[in-house]
Write an enzyme that holds these catalytic residues in place. Structure first.
Site, PDB file in Angstrom:
ATOM      1  N   SER A  37       0.969   3.496   2.055  1.00 14.18           N
ATOM      2  CA  SER A  37       1.378   3.941   3.383  1.00 14.18           C
ATOM      3  C   SER A  37       2.446   3.060   4.011  1.00 14.18           C
ATOM      4  CB  SER A  37       0.164   3.986   4.319  1.00 14.18           C
ATOM      5  OG  SER A  37      -0.416   2.696   4.425  1.00 14.18           O
ATOM      6  N   CYS A  38       2.414   1.763   3.751  1.00 13.28           N
ATOM      7  CA  CYS A  38       3.299   0.881   4.510  1.00 13.28           C
ATOM      8  C   CYS A  38       4.484   0.374   3.727  1.00 13.28           C
ATOM      9  CB  CYS A  38       2.531  -0.322   5.051  1.00 13.28           C
ATOM     10  SG  CYS A  38       2.208  -1.603   3.815  1.00 13.28           S
ATOM     11  N   GLY A  39       4.455   0.450   2.397  1.00 14.41           N
ATOM     12  CA  GLY A  39       5.574  -0.091   1.635  1.00 14.41           C
ATOM     13  C   GLY A  39       5.631  -1.596   1.773  1.00 14.41           C
ATOM     14  N   CYS A  49       5.817  -3.945   4.047  1.00 15.49           N
ATOM     15  CA  CYS A  49       5.695  -4.183   5.474  1.00 15.49           C
ATOM     16  C   CYS A  49       6.139  -5.592   5.850  1.00 15.49           C
ATOM     17  CB  CYS A  49       4.255  -3.966   5.919  1.00 15.49           C
ATOM     18  SG  CYS A  49       3.654  -2.291   5.642  1.00 15.49           S
ATOM     19  N   THR A  92       0.845  -1.190   0.000  1.00 14.66           N
ATOM     20  CA  THR A  92       0.000   0.000   0.000  1.00 14.66           C
ATOM     21  C   THR A  92       0.877   1.235   0.000  1.00 14.66           C
ATOM     22  OG1 THR A  92      -0.110   0.365   2.390  1.00 14.66           O
ATOM     23  CG2 THR A  92      -1.622  -1.257   1.466  1.00 14.66           C
TER      24      THR A  92
END
Length: 282
Positions: free
Chosen positions: A114-116, A118, A112
């Site tokens: 936002s998180c890359g 993760c 996503t």
């Protein structure tokens, strides 16, 4: 090619006054990245520099290290019912003989903005997979004054942010503080991938004499991408994560956070920062 911005109707409320008006928003669309024809990842991104984004992503994954590793990047045929190209599927083709690591079992297939990536990698994985260990020789040196000027220079280069207020940015500067390149994206890790991908395509890796400046925080993923590209200094306007600091200390990366005005925190690699005044006591 998809547009970088789109217009949407909004209801605006200001001091009790209600009005209707169009608003400019940053575009967010999925990009599927394929490696030699096989689906590898889907990331949410702002359209534009898609080839560089895919290439930079594969530098982070340890697949590509030099321009000679890359044979071609193409858009795949579209995914609509009538066959129209959506420009949301990219296939990166490596040259014969390039070793493809087993990355599909170690990472999330969906990322996503936002998180890359993760939970994808450990400190050991980054240390052992990078083909561009940080090796600035002679050592790169930057002053606090030079670092203090980078956020404003980054902000002044964000063309789409001025219209939307909804984009992250990443910029490369040389050791004299001159802007080399800047990219924007809804995901800050995508913006960094676009920078790194453009550098690989231009034959400029490793980026051993550069400073990477990012909007927002310095996550582990951003530190990872800097290390994989051989970048010796990563600076961010907000806080780093604990794992980003650990990775910086392990790999020799200089990590600067909370870079705001003349204030900053140096979390690792302080030897590259020229400190003219004696350190504060206490």
């Amino acid at each position: 090619m998809g547009r970088v911005t789109e217009r949407r109707k909004v209801v605006r409320i200001r001091d009790g006054v209600v009005s209707s008006r169009p608003d400019t928003l940053v575009t967010e669309e999925p990009l599927e990245i394929r490696l030699n024809g096989k689906p590898l990842a889907i990331t949410m991104r702002t359209p534009g520099d898609d080839f560089a984004l895919a290439v930079g992503f594969l530098v982070s994954e340890g697949v590509l290290a030099t321009a000679s590793d890359l044979r071609n990047v193409v858009y795949c045929a579209g995914a609509t019912a009538d066959g129209v190209n959506t420009y949301n599927v990219v296939d990166v083709q490596t040259t014969p003989g390039v070793r493809i690591p087993d990355i599909t079992l170690e990472r999330n297939v969906y990322t996503t903005s936002s998180c890359g990536l993760c939970g994808k990698a450990s400190l050991d994985a980054v240390r052992t997979t990078t083909r561009h260990p940080i090796a600035d020789s002679p050592p790169l040196r930057v002053t606090p004054e030079l670092l203090a000027g980078l956020p404003d220079r980054l902000r002044a280069s964000q063309r789409v942010f001025d219209r939307t207020g909804g984009l992250h940015a990443a910029a490369l500067f040389d050791e004299a503080g001159e802007l080399l390149d800047v990219r924007e994206d809804v995901g800050r890790h995508n913006a960094v991938d676009k920078l790194v991908g453009r550098a690989l395509q231009g034959g400029d890796l490793p980026l051993s004499r550069t400073v990477l400046m990012v909007s927002g925080r310095a996550s582990f993923e951003l530190a990872q991408k800097a290390v994989m590209a051989g970048i010796p200094v990563l600076a961010a306007v907000s806080a780093p994560s604990s794992l980003a600091v650990d990775l910086a200390a392990e790999t020799g990366l200089t990590l600067v956070g909370f870079l705001r005005g003349s204030s900053m925190n140096v979390y690792a690699g302080e030897d590259r920062v020229v400190l003219r005044a004696a350190a504060a006591q206490g």
